[in-house]
Write an enzyme that holds these catalytic residues in place. Structure first.
Site, short mmCIF file in Angstrom:
data_model
loop_
_atom_site.label_atom_id
_atom_site.label_comp_id
_atom_site.label_asym_id
_atom_site.label_seq_id
_atom_site.Cartn_x
_atom_site.Cartn_y
_atom_site.Cartn_z
N CYS A 66 0.61 -1.47 -0.22
CA CYS A 66 0.09 -0.13 0.04
C CYS A 66 0.75 1.34 -0.03
O CYS A 66 -0.20 2.56 0.00
CB CYS A 66 -1.15 -0.24 1.47
SG CYS A 66 -0.30 0.14 2.52
N HIS A 103 -2.66 10.97 15.90
CA HIS A 103 -3.35 10.58 14.25
C HIS A 103 -2.23 9.26 13.77
O HIS A 103 -0.31 10.03 13.46
CB HIS A 103 -3.75 11.43 13.05
CG HIS A 103 -3.28 10.49 11.70
ND1 HIS A 103 -5.22 10.09 11.61
CD2 HIS A 103 -3.07 11.08 11.30
CE1 HIS A 103 -5.03 9.04 9.90
NE2 HIS A 103 -3.20 9.86 9.69
N HIS A 106 -4.41 4.14 9.10
CA HIS A 106 -6.19 3.80 8.75
C HIS A 106 -5.54 2.27 8.63
O HIS A 106 -4.89 1.80 8.91
CB HIS A 106 -6.28 4.07 7.38
CG HIS A 106 -7.07 5.76 7.78
ND1 HIS A 106 -5.72 6.40 7.67
CD2 HIS A 106 -8.06 6.45 8.21
CE1 HIS A 106 -7.04 7.66 7.58
NE2 HIS A 106 -8.22 7.50 8.45
N ASP A 110 -9.21 -6.03 5.46
CA ASP A 110 -9.27 -6.90 3.84
C ASP A 110 -8.39 -7.68 3.44
O ASP A 110 -8.26 -7.66 2.60
CB ASP A 110 -9.70 -5.80 2.28
CG ASP A 110 -8.10 -4.62 2.50
OD1 ASP A 110 -7.54 -4.49 3.56
OD2 ASP A 110 -8.20 -3.51 2.07
N ARG A 118 -5.52 -4.74 8.03
CA ARG A 118 -3.95 -3.69 7.98
C ARG A 118 -3.96 -2.77 8.29
O ARG A 118 -5.15 -2.01 7.99
CB ARG A 118 -3.98 -4.37 6.35
CG ARG A 118 -3.11 -3.18 5.46
CD ARG A 118 -3.42 -3.96 3.85
NE ARG A 118 -4.60 -3.70 3.68
CZ ARG A 118 -5.18 -2.13 3.01
NH1 ARG A 118 -4.70 -1.06 2.83
NH2 ARG A 118 -6.35 -1.77 2.97
N CYS A 120 -2.07 0.61 8.01
CA CYS A 120 -1.02 1.14 7.00
C CYS A 120 -0.94 2.73 7.67
O CYS A 120 -1.86 3.31 8.48
CB CYS A 120 -2.27 1.61 5.71
SG CYS A 120 -2.52 0.41 5.66
#
Ligand code: FE
Length: 132
Positions: A66, A103, A106, A110, A118, A120
């Site tokens: 990703c 932050h 995310h 999936d 996952r 990321c």
């Protein structure tokens, strides 16, 4: 339990670099395939760049393709908080540091890996402590 870390925005601006501030405190995203930890294969612990809270182990890091460092699991249940994120008209789940609220990135459900997860995560949100 971990003590919460709370600074004013002014204090965060002094503590963090500009790019850390943009991502951790303003929910920014580093460009894909740009992060310093994307291809890091060393053994160790990823901690929050804002407050040093331990977040992820290298043992659950994998290459999801990703463009951001990806992890199958968090290092311990309480280390992050998940929040609904509807920004940009997309339903996503935001991952924030449980200690400072920074932050991180995310999480998606999936992935074909055994946990299905996952995470990321922006490299800029992380520091790395190598374990020899
Ligand atoms: Fe933090």
């Amino acid at each position: 339990m971990n003590k919460k870390v709370s600074y004013s925005e002014k204090e965060w601006k002094e503590i963090l670099t500009d790019s850390e501030y943009k991502i951790l405190r303003r929910k920014g995203t580093e460009p894909p395939f740009s992060g310093k930890f994307l291809y890091n294969k060393k053994r160790g612990i990823y901690i929050c760049a804002g407050c040093k809270n331990p977040l992820f182990s290298s043992e659950t890091k994998f290459d999801s393709g990703c463009g951001w460092p990806s992890f199958r699991e968090v290092i311990s249940k309480g280390s992050v908080k998940l929040k609904k994120d509807k920004s940009f008209g997309i339903n996503r789940v935001e991952v924030v540091c449980s200690k400072c609220g920074g932050h991180l990135g995310h999480v998606f459900d999936d992935d074909p890996n055994p946990t299905g997860k996952r995470f990321c995560i922006n490299s800029i949100s992380l520091d790395f402590k190598e374990r020899k």
